[in-house]
Write a protein that holds these residues in place. Structure first.
Motif, PDB file in Angstrom:
ATOM      1  N   UNK A 181       0.801  -1.222   0.000  1.00  0.00           N
ATOM      2  CA  UNK A 181       0.000   0.000   0.000  1.00  0.00           C
ATOM      3  C   UNK A 181       0.836   1.275   0.000  1.00  0.00           C
ATOM      4  N   UNK A 182       1.899   1.394   0.828  1.00  0.00           N
ATOM      5  CA  UNK A 182       2.708   2.625   0.774  1.00  0.00           C
ATOM      6  C   UNK A 182       3.311   2.873  -0.597  1.00  0.00           C
ATOM      7  N   UNK A 183       3.787   1.783  -1.268  1.00  0.00           N
ATOM      8  CA  UNK A 183       4.360   1.935  -2.600  1.00  0.00           C
ATOM      9  C   UNK A 183       3.298   2.358  -3.611  1.00  0.00           C
ATOM     10  N   UNK A 184       2.085   1.803  -3.482  1.00  0.00           N
ATOM     11  CA  UNK A 184       0.995   2.154  -4.390  1.00  0.00           C
ATOM     12  C   UNK A 184       0.625   3.620  -4.238  1.00  0.00           C
ATOM     13  N   UNK A 185       0.515   4.074  -2.983  1.00  0.00           N
ATOM     14  CA  UNK A 185       0.178   5.473  -2.715  1.00  0.00           C
ATOM     15  C   UNK A 185       1.267   6.389  -3.261  1.00  0.00           C
ATOM     16  N   UNK A 186       2.534   6.003  -3.015  1.00  0.00           N
ATOM     17  CA  UNK A 186       3.664   6.808  -3.496  1.00  0.00           C
ATOM     18  C   UNK A 186       3.672   6.884  -5.015  1.00  0.00           C
ATOM     19  N   UNK A 187       3.374   5.770  -5.682  1.00  0.00           N
ATOM     20  CA  UNK A 187       3.355   5.749  -7.142  1.00  0.00           C
ATOM     21  C   UNK A 187       2.235   6.626  -7.681  1.00  0.00           C
ATOM     22  N   UNK A 188       1.072   6.599  -7.015  1.00  0.00           N
ATOM     23  CA  UNK A 188      -0.049   7.443  -7.445  1.00  0.00           C
ATOM     24  C   UNK A 188       0.290   8.913  -7.317  1.00  0.00           C
ATOM     25  N   UNK A 189       1.004   9.272  -6.242  1.00  0.00           N
ATOM     26  CA  UNK A 189       1.426  10.660  -6.058  1.00  0.00           C
ATOM     27  C   UNK A 189       2.404  11.058  -7.161  1.00  0.00           C
ATOM     28  N   UNK A 190       3.358  10.181  -7.470  1.00  0.00           N
ATOM     29  CA  UNK A 190       4.312  10.441  -8.552  1.00  0.00           C
ATOM     30  C   UNK A 190       3.583  10.655  -9.867  1.00  0.00           C
TER      31      UNK A 190
ATOM     32  N   UNK B  38      17.798  12.990 -13.000  1.00  0.00           N
ATOM     33  CA  UNK B  38      16.387  12.972 -13.378  1.00  0.00           C
ATOM     34  C   UNK B  38      15.835  11.586 -13.659  1.00  0.00           C
ATOM     35  N   UNK B  39      16.620  10.561 -13.341  1.00  0.00           N
ATOM     36  CA  UNK B  39      16.071   9.212 -13.378  1.00  0.00           C
ATOM     37  C   UNK B  39      15.039   9.040 -12.271  1.00  0.00           C
ATOM     38  N   UNK B  40      15.263   9.710 -11.137  1.00  0.00           N
ATOM     39  CA  UNK B  40      14.357   9.591  -9.990  1.00  0.00           C
ATOM     40  C   UNK B  40      14.034  10.952  -9.386  1.00  0.00           C
ATOM     41  N   UNK B  41      14.043  11.984 -10.223  1.00  0.00           N
ATOM     42  CA  UNK B  41      13.676  13.324  -9.784  1.00  0.00           C
ATOM     43  C   UNK B  41      12.705  13.920 -10.797  1.00  0.00           C
ATOM     44  N   UNK B  42      11.574  14.419 -10.307  1.00  0.00           N
ATOM     45  CA  UNK B  42      10.598  15.042 -11.195  1.00  0.00           C
ATOM     46  C   UNK B  42      11.091  16.419 -11.615  1.00  0.00           C
ATOM     47  N   UNK B  43      10.432  17.033 -12.585  1.00  0.00           N
ATOM     48  CA  UNK B  43      10.858  18.353 -13.043  1.00  0.00           C
ATOM     49  C   UNK B  43      10.696  19.410 -11.955  1.00  0.00           C
ATOM     50  N   UNK B  44       9.920  19.092 -10.927  1.00  0.00           N
ATOM     51  CA  UNK B  44       9.753  20.012  -9.800  1.00  0.00           C
ATOM     52  C   UNK B  44      10.938  19.966  -8.854  1.00  0.00           C
ATOM     53  N   UNK B  45      11.790  18.940  -9.009  1.00  0.00           N
ATOM     54  CA  UNK B  45      12.895  18.750  -8.079  1.00  0.00           C
ATOM     55  C   UNK B  45      12.562  17.771  -6.983  1.00  0.00           C
ATOM     56  N   UNK B  46      11.306  17.286  -6.951  1.00  0.00           N
ATOM     57  CA  UNK B  46      10.895  16.309  -5.938  1.00  0.00           C
ATOM     58  C   UNK B  46      11.329  14.903  -6.333  1.00  0.00           C
ATOM     59  N   UNK B  47      11.545  14.076  -5.332  1.00  0.00           N
ATOM     60  CA  UNK B  47      11.878  12.679  -5.586  1.00  0.00           C
ATOM     61  C   UNK B  47      10.701  11.993  -6.261  1.00  0.00           C
ATOM     62  N   UNK B  48      10.959  11.211  -7.294  1.00  0.00           N
ATOM     63  CA  UNK B  48       9.887  10.548  -8.035  1.00  0.00           C
ATOM     64  C   UNK B  48      10.432   9.328  -8.759  1.00  0.00           C
TER      65      UNK B  48
END
Length: 223
Positions: free
Chosen positions: A31-40, A84-94
């Motif tokens: 569930x935490x991974x699913x929620x995190x993926x949805x946020x990404x 940027x493999x794991x960083x969104x264009x906002x600079x947040x981890x993704x």
């Protein structure tokens, strides 16, 4: 006095109960991974629709789009090809990262530009990021989408698509080292680019679980 009959569960009942318990447990664990993926996913979609990324991120370089398709993304360029493999264009981890240009490239001045993105999909299996490049594996899509565009500094650079191929990380298409015009021309010929090609744009993504496999879409600059 009548005795109540005792009923025993058959083996299949125990199996179904065990499966249900396992499925519930796995869902709770994931569930935490699913929620995190949805946020990404939400962040990626919102940023893709934003019109002024330059105010959010100084690494913003341009916008990439294929006319009349859902392939449309802001493109960033970092100081390496890892950020940027794991960083969104906002600079947040993704986990979805961002669509990013090879840090050695400059689409305004150099003859070969490579842009990378993850081969991703949402929880319903719909493609995200450069997972949408898989559309180019369909003949109908290719026939109706023959152009890639980069919107740079209020100008549009258009590239006619000349190659779509499944290859690996050792493909010569990743070459960016040209000491002179002649070397680039030879490279363009080997790529199968049209005669007198001056610039090549290469879009690159991985292919699912195949670590070394890549899907490339290449275009030649239209003057």
């Amino acid at each position: 006095m009548r005795k109540c009959k005792k009923y025993r569960k058959n083996n299949s009942s125990y199996i179904f109960e065990a499966i249900a318990i396992i499925a519930f447990t796995v869902t709770i664990i994931l569930m935490p991974d699913i929620i995190h993926y949805c946020i990404d996913e939400k962040t990626s979609t919102e940023i893709s629709d934003s019109s002024d990324i330059s105010r959010i991120n100084e690494d913003y370089y341009c916008r990439l789009f294929v006319p009349n398709s859902d392939i449309a993304f802001p493109v960033v360029r970092g100081t390496d090809n890892s950020k940027y493999l794991h960083t969104a264009v906002t600079g947040e981890e993704s986990e979805l990262g961002a669509i990013f240009m090879d840090y050695r490239c400059d689409a305004s001045t150099l003859p070969h530009t490579i842009i990378y993105g993850h081969d991703a999909q949402d929880l319903d299996g719909e493609p995200l990021m450069f997972g949408r490049l898989r559309n180019f594996l369909e003949e109908d899509f290719i026939n109706n989408h023959t152009e890639i565009c980069l919107y740079i500094d209020d100008k549009i650079k258009r590239y006619d698509i000349f190659a779509v191929k499944v290859t690996d990380i050792n493909d010569e298409a990743y070459n960016l080292d040209f000491s002179n015009e002649s070397e680039f021309n030879e490279f363009a010929d080997r790529m199968g680019a049209p005669e007198n090609t001056e610039e090549i744009l290469t879009l690159s993504t991985c292919l699912g679980g195949e670590n070394n496999m890549r899907l490339l879409v290449q275009g030649t600059l239209v003057n």
